[in-house]
Design an enzyme around this catalytic site. Structure first.
Site, PDB file in Angstrom:
ATOM      1  N   LYS A 211      23.811 -17.703  -4.747  1.00 49.91           N
ATOM      2  CA  LYS A 211      23.192 -18.293  -5.917  1.00 49.91           C
ATOM      3  C   LYS A 211      23.224 -17.341  -7.096  1.00 49.91           C
ATOM      4  O   LYS A 211      22.871 -16.171  -6.883  1.00 49.91           O
ATOM      5  CB  LYS A 211      21.754 -18.629  -5.526  1.00 49.91           C
ATOM      6  CG  LYS A 211      20.867 -19.130  -6.612  1.00 49.91           C
ATOM      7  CD  LYS A 211      19.518 -19.371  -6.019  1.00 49.91           C
ATOM      8  CE  LYS A 211      18.570 -19.800  -7.101  1.00 49.91           C
ATOM      9  NZ  LYS A 211      17.219 -19.840  -6.641  1.00 49.91           N
TER      10      LYS A 211
ATOM     11  N   LYS B  71      12.983  -9.491 -12.664  1.00 55.66           N
ATOM     12  CA  LYS B  71      13.435  -9.834 -11.321  1.00 55.66           C
ATOM     13  C   LYS B  71      14.600  -8.951 -10.859  1.00 55.66           C
ATOM     14  O   LYS B  71      15.044  -9.050  -9.724  1.00 55.66           O
ATOM     15  CB  LYS B  71      13.794 -11.319 -11.261  1.00 55.66           C
ATOM     16  CG  LYS B  71      12.566 -12.248 -11.402  1.00 55.66           C
ATOM     17  CD  LYS B  71      12.820 -13.675 -10.905  1.00 55.66           C
ATOM     18  CE  LYS B  71      11.545 -14.521 -11.028  1.00 55.66           C
ATOM     19  NZ  LYS B  71      11.649 -15.833 -10.333  1.00 55.66           N
TER      20      LYS B  71
ATOM     21  N   LYS C 201      21.296 -13.587  -3.726  1.00 57.90           N
ATOM     22  CA  LYS C 201      20.750 -14.234  -4.910  1.00 57.90           C
ATOM     23  C   LYS C 201      20.775 -13.228  -6.054  1.00 57.90           C
ATOM     24  O   LYS C 201      20.176 -12.151  -5.960  1.00 57.90           O
ATOM     25  CB  LYS C 201      19.318 -14.695  -4.635  1.00 57.90           C
ATOM     26  CG  LYS C 201      18.652 -15.277  -5.859  1.00 57.90           C
ATOM     27  CD  LYS C 201      17.358 -15.960  -5.501  1.00 57.90           C
ATOM     28  CE  LYS C 201      16.652 -16.473  -6.736  1.00 57.90           C
ATOM     29  NZ  LYS C 201      15.396 -17.147  -6.398  1.00 57.90           N
TER      30      LYS C 201
HETATM   31  C1  PBG Z   1      12.648 -19.060  -7.142  1.00 59.02           C
HETATM   32  C2  PBG Z   1      13.816 -19.901  -7.366  1.00 59.02           C
HETATM   33  C3  PBG Z   1      14.552 -19.920  -8.550  1.00 59.02           C
HETATM   34  C4  PBG Z   1      15.501 -20.909  -8.393  1.00 59.02           C
HETATM   35  C5  PBG Z   1      15.349 -21.459  -7.113  1.00 59.02           C
HETATM   36  N1  PBG Z   1      14.300 -20.801  -6.474  1.00 59.02           N
HETATM   37  C6  PBG Z   1      14.366 -19.186  -9.833  1.00 59.02           C
HETATM   38  C7  PBG Z   1      14.255 -17.749  -9.877  1.00 59.02           C
HETATM   39  O1  PBG Z   1      14.583 -17.018  -8.940  1.00 59.02           O
HETATM   40  O2  PBG Z   1      13.804 -17.280 -10.914  1.00 59.02           O
HETATM   41  C8  PBG Z   1      16.477 -21.302  -9.441  1.00 59.02           C
HETATM   42  C9  PBG Z   1      17.221 -22.547  -9.225  1.00 59.02           C
HETATM   43  C10 PBG Z   1      17.887 -23.077 -10.432  1.00 59.02           C
HETATM   44  O3  PBG Z   1      18.018 -22.411 -11.471  1.00 59.02           O
HETATM   45  O4  PBG Z   1      18.319 -24.236 -10.346  1.00 59.02           O
HETATM   46  N2  PBG Z   1      12.375 -18.458  -6.048  1.00 59.02           N
END
Ligand code: PBG
Length: 338
Positions: free
Chosen positions: A261, A230, A206
């Site tokens: 992701k 983050k 991620k």
């Molecule tokens: C958080 C999480 C996020 C998304 C899914 N789970 C946001 C982040 O990490 O700030 C983002 C999904 C999207 O943008 O559609 N744990």
């Protein structure tokens, strides 16, 4: 001596790639990848406001669904052949705290939604995010101490969160927090509580991305982010080998499937992971990717449906087994009408 043409008309070129493309039936015969509704995972935002669909400003066409209406959209997904849904709660701000205790309240929004869905649609899979950001007043995926997101203490909360979700009926736990060691700890917690059949889909790779903006708007976690960014737990977009190490670790800790992701800017990562590990691999076609296409289509710059289908097939081509996408319903409708 006169030389004739080396490439006489009628013989050149010998290989005509266009032959196979000439007819629609022929194009179908040679098609290498096919998107089916089984490849789609529908994300659903849930709100505590009863009896309504709430618009999300940065995601036109996507809504927060109140839990009394949640079965409608799940039923629609089911009837279109979508195998599973991923739930995301928009927690009321007064329930957000620095320790994110609401994450493991067995009666929180997400747990209530799971129970309602399991009652109305027992045969659709339910995937739940495990991360503290929907419940944390600091907006982070983990607990913040002295300006830092602390790893091991966060994991204790994540294990409790995973457990209440599974006890409510969640089928697939999807840790999206990027703390180190969380997959193994969650696996152990679930196994020790008799849930050794619950699957784990880890958000293994991620990235710290600008494409999550609209999501943070949807669950109302934007604007917080106390202390560090983050970047101290999500991956650097410049890195690729590191994604392989993340995936290898998560597999060794017990992940059944992995997620990459965001999706589109990371197709190369998807490809490398699938080639290396051959594990069920999913992409999260995130909120910012949705917004890009949606806004472009709304201003008539691109043709919406065609752009969606082209985008989704790129994930299959890159090696994905499935895609978590806000286009899921739209795409499934197209597939079902073909
Ligand atoms: C958080 C999480 C996020 C998304 C899914 N789970 C946001 C982040 O990490 O700030 C983002 C999904 C999207 O943008 O559609 N744990």
């Amino acid at each position: 001596m006169s030389r004739g043409p080396t490439t006489p008309v009628g013989k050149y070129p010998q290989t005509r790639m266009r032959r196979n493309r000439r007819h629609e039936w022929s194009r179908r015969m040679v098609r290498e990848n096919i998107l089916s509704s089984s490849d789609l995972i529908l994300p659903i935002f849930i709100s505590n406001e009863m009896g309504k669909l709430e618009k999300i400003d940065s995601m036109p066409g996507i809504f927060r669904h109140s839990i009394d209406l949640i079965s409608d959209i799940v039923g629609e997904a089911k009837s279109l052949g979508i195998p599973s849904v991923a739930l995301f709660p928009a927690t009321p701000p007064e329930l957000k705290t620095p320790m994110a205790e609401e994450a493991y309240n067995p009666n929180n929004l997400i747990c209530r939604a799971i129970r309602i869905i399991k009652e109305s649609h027992p045969d659709i899979g339910i995937i739940c995010d495990v991360a503290l950001d929907p419940f944390n007043s600091d907006g982070h995926d983990g607990i913040v101490r002295d300006g830092h997101v602390v790893n091991d203490e966060t994991i204790e909360a994540l294990c409790r969160q995973a457990l209440v979700q599974v006890e409510s009926g969640c089928d697939i736990i999807a840790p999206s927090d990027m703390m180190d060691g969380r997959v193994g700890a969650i696996r152990e917690t679930l196994d020790n509580s008799g849930y050794n059949h619950t699957q784990i889909m880890s958000y293994a790779a991620k990235y710290s991305s600008a494409f999550y903006g609209p999501f943070r708007d949807a669950i109302d976690s934007s604007g917080f982010l106390a202390g560090e960014t983050k970047d101290t737990y999500q991956m650097d977009p410049a890195n690729s080998d590191e994604a392989l190490r993340e995936v290898a670790l998560d597999i060794s800790e017990g992940a059944d499937m992995v997620m990459i992701k965001p999706g589109l800017p990371y197709l190369d990562i998807i490809w490398r992971i699938k080639e290396n590990f051959g594990i069920p691999t999913f992409a999260y076609n995130v909120s910012g990717e949705y917004a890009m296409l949606r806004y472009a289509a709304d201003s008539n710059a691109i043709e919406y449906t065609k752009a969606i289908m082209e985008t989704l097939i790129s994930f299959k081509r890159a090696g994905c087994n499935g895609v978590l996408t806000y286009f899921a319903l739209e795409a499934a409708r197209v597939i079902n009408s073909q």
